[in-house]
Design a protein around this motif. Structure first.
Motif, PDB file in Angstrom:
ATOM      1  N   MET A  97       0.810  -1.215   0.000  1.00 44.56           N
ATOM      2  CA  MET A  97       0.000   0.000   0.000  1.00 44.56           C
ATOM      3  C   MET A  97       0.835   1.252   0.000  1.00 44.56           C
ATOM      4  SD  MET A  97      -2.940  -0.117   2.700  1.00 44.56           S
ATOM      5  CE  MET A  97      -3.756  -1.602   2.873  1.00 44.56           C
ATOM      6  N   THR A  98       1.813   1.299   0.859  1.00 47.16           N
ATOM      7  CA  THR A  98       2.604   2.523   0.944  1.00 47.16           C
ATOM      8  C   THR A  98       3.410   2.706  -0.335  1.00 47.16           C
ATOM      9  OG1 THR A  98       4.323   1.307   2.112  1.00 47.16           O
ATOM     10  CG2 THR A  98       2.740   2.507   3.443  1.00 47.16           C
ATOM     11  N   ALA A 121       9.136   9.846  -3.648  1.00 48.76           N
ATOM     12  CA  ALA A 121       8.042   9.784  -2.690  1.00 48.76           C
ATOM     13  C   ALA A 121       8.156   8.461  -1.959  1.00 48.76           C
ATOM     14  CB  ALA A 121       6.687   9.908  -3.385  1.00 48.76           C
ATOM     15  N   GLY A 122       7.847   8.482  -0.683  1.00 47.88           N
ATOM     16  CA  GLY A 122       7.981   7.248   0.080  1.00 47.88           C
ATOM     17  C   GLY A 122       7.255   7.345   1.413  1.00 47.88           C
ATOM     18  N   PHE A 123       7.405   6.294   2.173  1.00 48.56           N
ATOM     19  CA  PHE A 123       6.692   6.156   3.420  1.00 48.56           C
ATOM     20  C   PHE A 123       7.709   5.697   4.450  1.00 48.56           C
ATOM     21  CE2 PHE A 123       4.149   3.606   6.363  1.00 48.56           C
ATOM     22  CZ  PHE A 123       3.104   4.471   6.646  1.00 48.56           C
ATOM     23  N   GLU A 158      10.574   2.877   3.972  1.00 55.21           N
ATOM     24  CA  GLU A 158      10.326   1.663   3.189  1.00 55.21           C
ATOM     25  C   GLU A 158      10.705   1.904   1.735  1.00 55.21           C
ATOM     26  OE1 GLU A 158       6.374   0.323   3.799  1.00 55.21           O
ATOM     27  OE2 GLU A 158       6.619   0.172   5.972  1.00 55.21           O
ATOM     28  N   GLN A 159      10.591   0.860   0.939  1.00 56.64           N
ATOM     29  CA  GLN A 159      10.934   0.972  -0.475  1.00 56.64           C
ATOM     30  C   GLN A 159      10.198   2.180  -1.068  1.00 56.64           C
ATOM     31  OE1 GLN A 159      13.307  -0.879  -2.007  1.00 56.64           O
ATOM     32  NE2 GLN A 159      13.011   0.831  -3.425  1.00 56.64           N
ATOM     33  N   VAL A 218      -3.968  11.930   1.045  1.00 57.53           N
ATOM     34  CA  VAL A 218      -3.336  10.628   0.795  1.00 57.53           C
ATOM     35  C   VAL A 218      -2.926   9.985   2.119  1.00 57.53           C
ATOM     36  CG1 VAL A 218      -1.303   9.506  -0.175  1.00 57.53           C
ATOM     37  CG2 VAL A 218      -2.543  11.209  -1.522  1.00 57.53           C
ATOM     38  N   ALA A 219      -2.306  10.800   2.987  1.00 59.17           N
ATOM     39  CA  ALA A 219      -1.844  10.253   4.260  1.00 59.17           C
ATOM     40  C   ALA A 219      -3.032   9.709   5.061  1.00 59.17           C
ATOM     41  CB  ALA A 219      -1.105  11.332   5.047  1.00 59.17           C
ATOM     42  N   ASP A 220      -4.137  10.459   5.030  1.00 54.67           N
ATOM     43  CA  ASP A 220      -5.330  10.002   5.747  1.00 54.67           C
ATOM     44  C   ASP A 220      -5.802   8.666   5.200  1.00 54.67           C
ATOM     45  OD1 ASP A 220      -5.268  12.190   7.321  1.00 54.67           O
ATOM     46  OD2 ASP A 220      -6.884  13.268   6.310  1.00 54.67           O
ATOM     47  N   ARG A 221      -5.810   8.564   3.875  1.00 54.63           N
ATOM     48  CA  ARG A 221      -6.290   7.319   3.283  1.00 54.63           C
ATOM     49  C   ARG A 221      -5.364   6.162   3.600  1.00 54.63           C
ATOM     50  NH1 ARG A 221      -9.939   8.256  -1.766  1.00 54.63           N
ATOM     51  NH2 ARG A 221     -10.775  10.253  -1.167  1.00 54.63           N
ATOM     52  N   VAL A 222      -4.053   6.449   3.552  1.00 49.03           N
ATOM     53  CA  VAL A 222      -3.101   5.386   3.880  1.00 49.03           C
ATOM     54  C   VAL A 222      -3.317   4.946   5.333  1.00 49.03           C
ATOM     55  CG1 VAL A 222      -0.668   4.876   4.238  1.00 49.03           C
ATOM     56  CG2 VAL A 222      -1.411   6.010   2.146  1.00 49.03           C
TER      57      VAL A 222
END
Lengths: 124, 1098
Positions: B759-760, B776-778, B791-792, B886-890
């Motif tokens: 997901m991320t 872009a990443g998480f 993460e990747q 996006v952050a909220d959805r993640v």
């Protein structure tokens, strides 16, 4: 007891910590024309294997206390007593790659036909 | 005291008209009147004497002694009372007289006490004021009789003076107007002479000189200078002058450009008109003042946009030139300019001839010889010099061709085109000269050398640098365009309707003919107009008031001969009168008899209206164009030699174009798309070429690669290969749309993906692409915002991944925001106070700008969504909002996955326990039924438990919410025997847990029976299981069980046991089970409502 000496039945070591299931397992062994030697945990099972040389097959439940005990035993047997055949029953999905060679795993509840057929095949 | 002053006398219109006619109010003092008041004061022995003129609202003093104000209001006027007196008005004590006791001049300063006034009576009887004497002491005795007589006489004298003055003024006016008319005629004659001489002149200054010399009086100048600018542009050279001495001419033969006055014209390139130079104190005019200049008018002479000379006129006698003279001078300067331009273009032509001749003579021609087999070109030294390459003797064709500019690269011949003989023998193309990069035009002429079979062996020929010729051609084209424009302008003026029509009057035969336009305009029969029309019919259209004047003008012109011009009103076809101007000429025979009188009628009003309309419409259009907020470009397609559009040239743009695209006009207008944008606008060229070729307007929303922005717009064809494009930046809208689409895509991904990592990663890619970021990443926050485990990540091409653990403090003072759960936003790491001290670590991993958007769990920032851009950038509120979203959805997605993972663990444990329990149930049953002799019944029970368990196995895969129908079947049937003995045929579907359990038990019993008694008891037997969903009012699942290849079937005699009952109960206990014990094999059909069987997953 001593009047005749019928040929000795193939011996199957049954390892099971649940007494009710032990009854079912020993019945499968006997129905397959073998004699059941019972062990209620793996330490006992190893002691029996170290003491006796007539065990052809080990029939063990993989769902014993200490969740990996059954599988540990199976791997140990394959390592120390390679000729011994292994039949295992499990209530959980198993990873086929982790099963010792020639070992057979069957699911729970029991499929009597497959269990007894496997035991017979090992006894030949 | 004004009470008894008769206002009617003051306001009498005749009196006021007479006063007006004197035109004396507010004029400067004049000696005659001043003398009279001095005499009056002396004769009457008073300190004050005045010539007072009483207007409707004031009294004004033409002459005064002893009294400072030049006028007073009427309520301070004593003279007003004198108007009604037939003779002298004498008031010995003003304080005692009721008419004057309250007069402010009596009650206040200067406290006048005595007054005596004599009326100023004109010959018509009107009294316009008085001559009065005043004292500040009362004079009880009044004036002596002598004094009274003197005062009357002097008043008469004033009246006479006033009337004389009026007569003289009138005479001057008449004389002036006669002189002006004379002067105007003289000027027009000069202009006519000057223009006709200039048209054919090769030396304009020389032909002007004698004409101007005769015009000094008429035009009011006494000096005239005509200067040329020398070819180097550093000096003015006097080439003609009028009114100068030999000495002056010598001094001015070559002067610096900063010559006073003319130098200003040179610098500004605009006319300079000065008045009253002698009275001026401007230091720049000092030399001109010394030379006696008073009025000055200087005009630039321009040719092909260049300043080539100055024409100036000077008056040392008058302080200013009149408007007519200035118009004359300006016209003359324009004429001079156009003559110079014509001469200069001729000179350029001659020069280009000379230049090309020189080039030929100098032999600057290179030679080449291309060998087809090798593709090598043997070139002469001159060829090398022309191309700016070292004199190597042999070059590959590609090397030389590569010097051609990209647009022309297809023009020089190639090895292939030479070999097959298709290379052009004569081409012109541009190259970038190798040694200095200069753009040069090359002309190449070649011919083929063939073998006996006609195959091309070589191409030999010459190259020549023709840049100079091309430049001249371009200059000529520009001049030609200018000329054409001028012609068009003239035609436009004519077409604007200024000319009504033409006439021709043959005087000996008195035949008057007019053209069709003339006839239509006056509602006359055109046929009659061509044949001859009675003059009376024409005259009848003239306004009655103007007929006499017209007849006189015509007669005068015929008698005099020569030019004729007259303005008058005529009634046109619409019945209204219009002012027109007739322009014509009467030609006399050698004996003086008038022969013909041709001319044109000009519409004075329409000409004016048309010019104004033209100006207005152009200004209006231009204004619209300038004010338009949309970008606009006027563009012309460029075609290659095959006629294919390969580029376009921008002819004009409006200010909004620059605002929208971001390139200033001077870098755009006149350039081609390739020149401005390189190859990156090729897609636009292709699209625009369609517009030109097909002619249909193209509405677009399209990204423009050179600046990455999006535009909405229309491209539309104009005339020929021209087209217009009008557009607006739509980047904001398109970005908003793409962000919206990204959120949609993210929603899909988050729903389908089952691990947090997947997901991320998906979210990172969507964010990176949507924001046009470079990474872009998480990342998971470790500890109190100390470390981050990234993460990747997603990266743009060329950017490195930064997956792994990082310490926040290594990158600057950036923890505070995140610790408070707020986003960290940095537009530029080199200027942001948190990172500017050492932006190195950020820059080392490609961070110029960044956003860290926290992902919270139970209100704490546990992770961040990271967006990087290698360049600084201003993150917009929209972009931040998007990332927040996006952050909220993640966050929500991660929570769902975590819950699912937990549930999966629970399910697994539950399944394990269930199966173990079922095994125990089997065991208990077996032991309990130990004594039962029918062991197969025991086994049947065991196997039913097993079948139930299989159904659970399938259900667990979907969290007990649903199972796949086919999986349930395969699982339960495989328990019995090899699956390949069953043919399963039907649509897979998700079925409910109840249906799964029911189906498992049903199929288990059917298969058990088949193995025992039916088809599966024989090795050749098989079972076909088919199912389908019947649509209709009540959709139904229909399941068919058909056995074949088994022993002959006999129906069971009894009702059977549990298994048979299970089968008869059917699916889900509907009891819709049809059993057909066909001898060839059992056939069974089961039905159940589809709604109860099927479930919709998601």
């Amino acid at each position: 007891m001593g009047q005749s000496h019928p040929p000795a039945l193939p011996r199957v070591l049954v390892v099971e910590d649940d007494p009710i299931l032990m009854m079912a397992l020993t019945e499968f062994v006997e129905n397959a024309g073998c004699e059941a030697v019972e062990a209620t945990n793996i330490v006992e099972a190893i002691q029996i294997l170290e003491a006796r040389t007539d065990i052809r097959t080990v029939f063990t439940d993989l769902d014993m206390r200490g969740s990996t005990a059954g599988m540990e035993l199976a791997l140990l047997i394959r390592d120390r007593w390679p000729p011994i055949e292994l039949l295992m029953v499990s209530s959980q999905p198993w990873d086929a790659t982790q099963i010792p060679s020639r070992g057979v795993v069957l699911g729970k509840p029991f499929d009597r036909r497959k269990i007894e057929a496997t035991l017979r095949r090992f006894a030949e | 005291m004004q009470n008894d002053t008769p206002g009617t006398t003051i306001c009498d219109p005749d009196r006021l008209a007479a006063l007006d006619a004197l035109a004396i109010l507010d004029t400067p003092p004049e000696q005659g009147f001043d003398d009279i008041v001095r005499l009056a004061a002396r004769l009457c022995a008073t300190p004050v004497a005045l010539v007072s003129l009483v207007a409707a609202d004031r009294q004004w003093f033409k002459a005064r002694v002893g009294f400072p104000p030049c006028e007073t209001s009427l309520n301070a006027s004593v003279c007003a009372h004198a108007l009604v007196e037939s003779d002298l008005l004498v008031i010995p004590d003003l304080t005692a007289d009721p008419r004057t006791a309250a007069n402010p001049l009596v009650t206040g300063e200067p406290s006048i006490r005595f007054y005596a006034g004599a009326p100023l009576r004109l010959t018509g009887g009107q009294v316009v004021g008085s001559l009065c004497v005043i004292d500040t002491a009362a004079r009880p005795g009044g004036l002596t009789p002598d004094q009274a007589d003197d005062l009357r006489a002097l008043a008469r004298q004033v009246s006479t003076l006033l009337e004389m003055r009026r007569e003289v003024a009138h005479r001057d006016e008449v004389l002036d107007s006669q002189r002006a008319e004379l002067q105007q005629a003289r000027r027009l004659e000069l202009l006519a002479k000057a223009s006709s001489s200039l048209i054919a002149a090769t030396d304009p200054a020389a032909v002007l000189e004698p004409i101007l010399a005769t015009g000094t009086r008429a035009l009011g100048f006494d000096l005239c200078f005509i200067y040329d600018i020398d070819p180097e542009g550093r000096h003015l050279r006097l080439i003609q002058s009028i009114g100068t001495t030999d000495e002056q001419r010598a001094a001015l033969s070559c002067v610096d450009l900063d010559l006073p006055l003319c130098g200003i014209v040179v610098r500004t390139r605009r006319p300079l008109v000065l008045e009253a130079v002698q009275a001026s104190i401007e230091p720049r005019y000092a030399l001109a003042r010394e030379a006696g200049f008073d009025a000055f008018a200087g005009y630039p002479i321009l040719s092909r946009g260049q300043l080539v000379g100055v024409l100036s006129f000077v008056s040392t006698r008058e302080p200013a030139f009149d408007a007519g003279a200035l118009t004359f001078f300006a016209t003359l300067a324009r004429l001079m300019s156009s003559v110079r331009e014509r001469l200069d273009v001729d000179a350029v032509l001659r020069a280009s001839d000379t230049r090309s001749r020189l080039a030929q003579e100098a032999g600057h021609i290179g030679t080449f010889e291309v060998d087809v087999a090798s593709g090598l070109s043997r070139v002469s030294a001159e060829h090398c010099r022309i191309y700016g390459v070292p004199e190597a003797g042999v070059y590959s064709l590609e090397t030389l061709t590569a010097l051609a500019v990209p647009e022309d690269r297809a023009l020089p011949s190639t090895q292939a085109t030479i070999r097959d003989g298709t290379a052009s023998t004569e081409v012109e193309y541009r190259i970038r000269r190798a040694n200095d990069g200069a753009l040069r035009w090359i002309s190449r002429i070649g011919r083929f050398v063939r073998d006996d079979a006609g195959a091309v062996l070589r191409m030999v020929g010459t190259v020549q640098d023709i840049t100079a010729r091309k430049e001249v051609e371009a200059e000529l084209r520009a001049s030609e365009a200018l000329a054409r424009e001028n012609i068009q302008r003239v035609q436009l003026a004519l077409a604007a309707g200024a000319i009504i029509g033409t006439w021709h009057w043959d005087l000996p035969t008195d035949r008057f003919t007019v053209d069709d336009a003339f006839a239509h305009s006056f509602g006359l029969d055109p046929a009659l107009g061509r044949d001859g029309i009675p003059l009376e019919q024409i005259v009848a259209t003239v306004h009655p008031d103007d007929q006499a004047g017209l007849a006189a003008a015509i007669n005068e012109a015929i008698a005099r001969g020569g030019a004729y011009a007259h303005q008058y009103r005529v009634r046109r076809a619409d019945g209204h009168y219009y002012w027109i101007e007739a322009n014509g000429r009467v030609d006399h025979g050698s004996d003086g008899t008038p022969l013909s009188f041709p001319g044109v009628l000009l519409d004075v009003e329409e000409r004016r209206a048309a010019q104004e309309a033209l100006r207005a419409s152009e200004a209006h259009w231009r204004g619209l164009f300038e004010r338009l907020s949309e970008g606009f470009q006027l563009t012309e397609a460029i075609r290659d030699s095959a006629g294919v559009i390969t580029d376009f040239r921008i002819i004009d743009i409006n200010p909004a174009w620059t605002t929208q695209i971001g390139i200033p006009a001077d870098q755009v207008i006149g350039y081609t798309a390739h020149q401005i944008f390189g190859g990156s606008a090729q897609d636009w060229i292709t699209a625009f070429s369609q517009v030109v070729e097909i002619g249909e307007t193209w509405r677009f929303t399209k990204q423009f690669a050179p600046n990455g922005r999006w535009y909405d717009g229309n491209a539309f064809k104009l005339d020929g290969d021209r087209f217009g494009v009008i557009f607006l930046d739509a980047t904001a809208r398109v970005s908003a749309e793409s962000r919206r689409m990204a959120l949609l895509a993210l929603g899909d991904d988050l729903r389908d993906l089952t691990t947090v990592g997947a997901m991320t990663q998906a979210a990172a890619e969507i964010v990176g692409r949507t924001l046009g970021a470079t990474r872009a990443g998480f990342g998971r926050i470790v500890g109190e915002v100390e470390y981050i485990d990234i993460e990747q990540d997603w990266t743009a091409p060329g950017q490195v991944s930064i997956a792994g653990r990082h310490r926040f403090d290594d990158y600057g003072d950036i923890r505070a925001n995140l610790a408070q759960g707020e986003p960290l936003v940095i537009d530029d790491v080199t200027t942001d106070p948190r990172t500017r001290d050492d932006p190195g670590p950020m820059q080392a991993i490609g961070i110029g700008a960044l956003i860290n958007m926290p992902v919270r769990e139970r209100g704490r920032a546990v992770a961040v969504f990271i967006v990087h851009d290698v360049r600084p950038r201003n993150w917009t509120a929209e972009e931040l909002a998007f990332l927040r979203n996006v952050a909220d959805r993640v966050e929500v997605g991660v929570a769902r996955v975590r819950a699912e993972e937990l549930q999966a663990v629970l399910n697994k444990e539950l399944a394990h326990r269930l199966k173990n329990t079922l095994a125990i149930v089997q065991s208990i049953a077996t032991q309990t039924l130990r004594g039962v002799t029918e062991r197969d019944l025991v086994e049947a029970f065991e196997r039913r438990v097993l079948a139930l368990s299989r159904a659970h196995d399938v259900l667990i895969q979907k969290n007990w919410s649903a199972a796949k129908l086919r999986s349930v079947m395969e699982s339960v049937l495989s328990m019995q025997t090899d699956l390949d003995r069953f043919a399963l045929d039907g649509p897979d579907m998700d079925i409910s847990p109840q249906a799964a359990l029911s189906l498992s038990l049903l199929l288990h019993e059917l298969a058990t029976n088949a193995l025992k008694y039916g088809a599966l008891s024989a090795t050749t037997g098989a079972v076909r299981v088919r199912w389908r969903a019947n649509s209709g009012a009540a959709p139904t699942l229909v399941l068919d069980w058909a056995e074949t290849g088994g022993p002959v079937v006999t129906p069971p005699r009894n009702k059977g046991g549990f298994g048979s009952r299970l089968i008869r109960m059917g699916l889900l206990g509907t009891r819709e089970a049809d059993l057909d014990f066909n001898p060839g094999g059992l056939r069974a059909q089961f039905r159940a409502p589809l709604a109860e069987v099927q479930v919709q997953v998601h």
